[in-house]
Design an enzyme around this catalytic site. Structure first.
Site, PDB file in Angstrom:
ATOM      1  N   ASP A 239      94.363  22.107  20.674  1.00  0.00           N
ATOM      2  CA  ASP A 239      95.109  21.078  21.078  1.00  0.00           C
ATOM      3  C   ASP A 239      96.811  21.447  21.118  1.00  0.00           C
ATOM      4  OD1 ASP A 239      95.503  18.844  22.624  1.00  0.00           O
ATOM      5  OD2 ASP A 239      96.103  17.831  20.639  1.00  0.00           O
TER       6      ASP A 239
ATOM      7  N   THR B 222      99.365  19.100  27.153  1.00  0.00           N
ATOM      8  CA  THR B 222     100.451  19.519  26.389  1.00  0.00           C
ATOM      9  C   THR B 222     100.616  21.015  26.221  1.00  0.00           C
ATOM     10  OG1 THR B 222      98.915  19.424  24.519  1.00  0.00           O
ATOM     11  CG2 THR B 222     100.260  17.522  24.683  1.00  0.00           C
ATOM     12  N   THR B 223      99.577  21.766  26.430  1.00  0.00           N
ATOM     13  CA  THR B 223      99.923  23.205  26.209  1.00  0.00           C
ATOM     14  C   THR B 223     100.402  23.640  27.693  1.00  0.00           C
ATOM     15  OG1 THR B 223      97.733  23.324  25.155  1.00  0.00           O
ATOM     16  CG2 THR B 223      98.573  25.308  26.099  1.00  0.00           C
TER      17      THR B 223
ATOM     18  N   ASP C 236      92.453  12.804  24.641  1.00  0.00           N
ATOM     19  CA  ASP C 236      92.942  13.599  25.992  1.00  0.00           C
ATOM     20  C   ASP C 236      92.155  12.707  27.124  1.00  0.00           C
ATOM     21  OD1 ASP C 236      94.366  15.028  24.478  1.00  0.00           O
ATOM     22  OD2 ASP C 236      93.566  16.887  25.021  1.00  0.00           O
TER      23      ASP C 236
HETATM   24  P1  ADP Z   1      96.308  21.445  28.468  1.00  0.00           P
HETATM   25  O1  ADP Z   1      96.949  21.117  26.727  1.00  0.00           O
HETATM   26  O2  ADP Z   1      97.487  21.651  29.136  1.00  0.00           O
HETATM   27  O3  ADP Z   1      95.493  20.191  28.686  1.00  0.00           O
HETATM   28  P2  ADP Z   1      94.126  22.606  28.113  1.00  0.00           P
HETATM   29  O4  ADP Z   1      93.481  23.926  27.286  1.00  0.00           O
HETATM   30  O5  ADP Z   1      93.320  21.265  28.170  1.00  0.00           O
HETATM   31  O6  ADP Z   1      95.577  22.500  27.983  1.00  0.00           O
HETATM   32  O7  ADP Z   1      93.724  23.371  29.423  1.00  0.00           O
HETATM   33  C1  ADP Z   1      94.103  22.419  30.737  1.00  0.00           C
HETATM   34  C2  ADP Z   1      93.792  23.546  31.909  1.00  0.00           C
HETATM   35  O8  ADP Z   1      92.422  23.991  32.009  1.00  0.00           O
HETATM   36  C3  ADP Z   1      94.309  22.773  33.264  1.00  0.00           C
HETATM   37  O9  ADP Z   1      94.934  23.551  34.140  1.00  0.00           O
HETATM   38  C4  ADP Z   1      92.768  22.508  33.895  1.00  0.00           C
HETATM   39  O10 ADP Z   1      92.870  22.335  35.098  1.00  0.00           O
HETATM   40  C5  ADP Z   1      91.924  23.876  33.449  1.00  0.00           C
HETATM   41  N1  ADP Z   1      90.327  23.477  33.415  1.00  0.00           N
HETATM   42  C6  ADP Z   1      89.973  22.592  32.885  1.00  0.00           C
HETATM   43  N2  ADP Z   1      88.565  22.648  32.912  1.00  0.00           N
HETATM   44  C7  ADP Z   1      88.478  23.928  33.871  1.00  0.00           C
HETATM   45  C8  ADP Z   1      87.384  24.576  34.557  1.00  0.00           C
HETATM   46  N3  ADP Z   1      86.073  24.126  34.470  1.00  0.00           N
HETATM   47  N4  ADP Z   1      87.651  25.569  35.222  1.00  0.00           N
HETATM   48  C9  ADP Z   1      88.864  26.123  35.504  1.00  0.00           C
HETATM   49  N5  ADP Z   1      89.855  25.454  34.664  1.00  0.00           N
HETATM   50  C10 ADP Z   1      89.702  24.429  34.241  1.00  0.00           C
HETATM   51 MG    MG Z   2      93.822  19.492  27.991  1.00  0.00          MG
END
Ligand code: ADP
Ligand code: MG
Length: 540
Positions: free
Chosen positions: A62, A95-96, A387
């Protein structure tokens, strides 16, 4: 007078970095922060293990948690951490992404600075781009109805992917959607109403949603009833004790009779208190402060169920759930002030006993009980579930979603580039760089999954040029496809918020050309003119 005499306007221990140096130094710091969390992005992102100075460990994916735990000192880097915190407060998820976009915006600004584009031109261009990006996002978003459970569950799944909830994401997403819908009051949603309790032991699959409030507390005395039906609940904000720990009292006693007299008085005092509680009709007591042994004894004798040292936030949740009032003074305790619940029961889970207050007057009261093997697991699952809760809330509030997996970023970048052509002057260059910054999201998603980012971006771009606005990378299948159809979706608001806070902070950092820091012993700033970061920044 000698006009060669130097004039000091600042005290000696002040570090000052001016102009280009200040700018480059800040940009460098921001870039490093973004770089640090880049590898955690997306479902295939890696986790980080953070160890604090007393050896406690957090394993997480996270973004905001990582940045909060890192002891960041550089002022510009701290501003980056603030973006993550804002995103966390406003949405919970994303957040990332927000921090990465900010980092890229600054990196790309540096490229323009090298080309002698003035910072004010860059910030102006970024402001125009951010505004336009939000308009475009609105245009390309897709409406969903709050009745569409399946679509909502998909959002929760996308929110949780990558956060060790993998095997159970279907189950968790159902739970999340049910929870948010249950507390939603004509579109008004307050996530504080959902209580989350974590229990060590048992498997994750036993994580459950309880209608009611579950407290991490057992009854204070084994002679109290273990289960009550038709509970009438007193919520107390004062101690059932004689000694008030805040006021130290001295009593001088000169004979055994006096001592006995004193003890009798104490006993009578507590007995009276319990008598008053009983008189009000209460059969359960939740006390925010302590309960004396003797008071426990009298309560047990009166058949009253009692918990002590209940957290303030829990007392507040109980008040909301049971309709009871929090009492600060015993004289206020009347039957009308009591809360109601069908049952109050102590239930033993593994080794820990907890109090379940169910069948509350307000049926919206909810607790999610997360069970898992170790506290590291339950804590990461809690972050994943939060989240999910945040994303479902955002989706229900706006009723709009966008395609994830980089689809929305590619489409935004494409349309922003088109738009940039219509702009006169050098702002055009800034808008182009803004578009490029957005593409860092699909690039990192691909990189983190071990795929070739150049191939992926090229294909995505070409398919978007052919009108496939929702085509993105689906990392569950490792295919490029329409992510609205494949269910890799995110609420519109996570993206607008990310763009808002990322662009604001990058513009703010860009406008700084003078850093004046008093060195209160901290070293964060001393990287100063050289532009290099203190080794601590990258040492995590
Ligand atoms: P954040 O803290 O920004 O939410 P995450 O590590 O949760 O970071 O990653 C979010 C990103 O991962 C988003 O751009 C989302 O669209 C992408 N994502 C989530 N699930 C999938 C998936 N199954 N295939 C491709 N991208 C995905
Ligand atoms: Mg996320």
């Amino acid at each position: 007078m000698n006009d060669k005499q130097p004039i000091y306007i600042l005290p000696e221990n002040v570090q000052r970095t001016i102009g280009k140096d200040a700018q480059r130094n800040n940009i460098m710091a921001a870039k490093i922060v973004a770089e640090t969390i880049k590898t955690t992005l997306g479902p295939k992102g890696m986790d980080k293990m953070l160890v604090d100075n007393i050896g406690d460990i957090i394993v997480t994916n996270d973004g905001v948690t990582i940045l909060k735990e890192m002891d960041i000192e550089h002022p510009a880097a701290k501003m980056m951490v603030e973006i993550a915190k804002t995103q966390e407060e406003e949405i919970g998820d994303g957040t990332t992404t927000a921090v990465m976009i900010a980092g890229k915006l600054l990196e790309n600004a540096e490229f323009l600075l090298d080309k002698k584009v003035h910072p004010t031109v860059i910030t102006k261009g970024y402001r125009i781009a951010a505004q336009k990006a939000k308009e475009i996002l609105n245009e390309i978003s897709v409406e969903i109805s709050s009745e569409n459970e399946q679509a909502l569950e998909q959002i929760a799944i996308t929110a949780m992917t990558g956060k060790s909830a993998e095997g159970l994401k279907e189950r968790f997403s159902k739970l999340i959607v049910r929870a948010v819908k249950q507390i939603s009051d004509n579109g008004k949603i307050d996530l504080n109403e959902i209580k989350i309790e974590k229990i060590k032991g048992n498997g994750l699959q036993e994580t459950e949603l309880i209608s009611g409030i579950v407290l991490d507390k057992e009854r204070v005395n084994q002679d109290m009833p273990k289960k009550l039906t038709n509970a009438r609940i007193a919520l107390l904000d004062f101690a059932l004790e004689i000694k008030n720990p805040e006021i130290d009292t001295k009593v001088s006693i000169s004979s055994p009779e006096q001592l006995q007299e004193f003890i009798n008085q104490e006993e009578k005092f507590l007995k009276d208190i319990v008598e008053k509680i009983k008189l009000s009709g209460a059969n359960a007591v939740f006390c925010q402060k302590g309960i004396d042994d003797l008071a426990q004894y009298y309560l047990a004798k009166a058949g009253i169920y009692a918990c002590r040292r209940v957290a303030k936030s829990d007392i507040e949740k109980l008040a909301k759930a049971t309709g009871g009032k929090i009492i600060g003074n015993l004289n206020e305790l009347t039957p009308e002030q009591l809360g109601m619940a069908e049952t109050v029961e102590e239930i033993k889970n593994n080794k820990e006993s907890m109090t379940y207050v169910t069948g509350c007057r307000n049926p919206k009261a909810l607790t999610i009980i997360i069970r898992g093997g170790t506290s590291h697991v339950t804590e990461e699952i809690e972050r994943a579930i939060k989240d999910g809760l945040g994303d479902i809330t955002a989706a229900l509030k706006d009723g709009k979603i966008v395609a994830g997996g980089g689809a929305v970023e590619i489409e935004l970048a494409r349309r922003l580039r088109e738009f940039s052509q219509t702009l006169p002057g050098r702002e055009q260059l800034a808008v182009e760089q803004f578009a490029l910054a957005l593409e860092s999201i699909p690039t990192s998603l691909a990189e983190n999954a071990g795929l070739d980012p150049i191939n992926i971006i090229t294909e995505l771009k070409s398919r978007h040029d052919h009108g496939e606005k929702n085509t993105g990378l689906n990392l569950l299948t490792n295919k490029i496809e329409d992510n609205i159809l494949s269910g890799v979706t995110e609420p519109l608001r996570t993206k607008t918020q990310a763009i808002d806070s990322a662009s604001e902070v990058s513009m703010m950092i860009l406008r700084i050309d003078d850093v004046i820091a008093s060195s209160g012993g901290k070293e964060g700033m001393s990287a100063g003119a050289g532009g290099a970061m203190p080794p601590g920044m990258t040492g995590y």
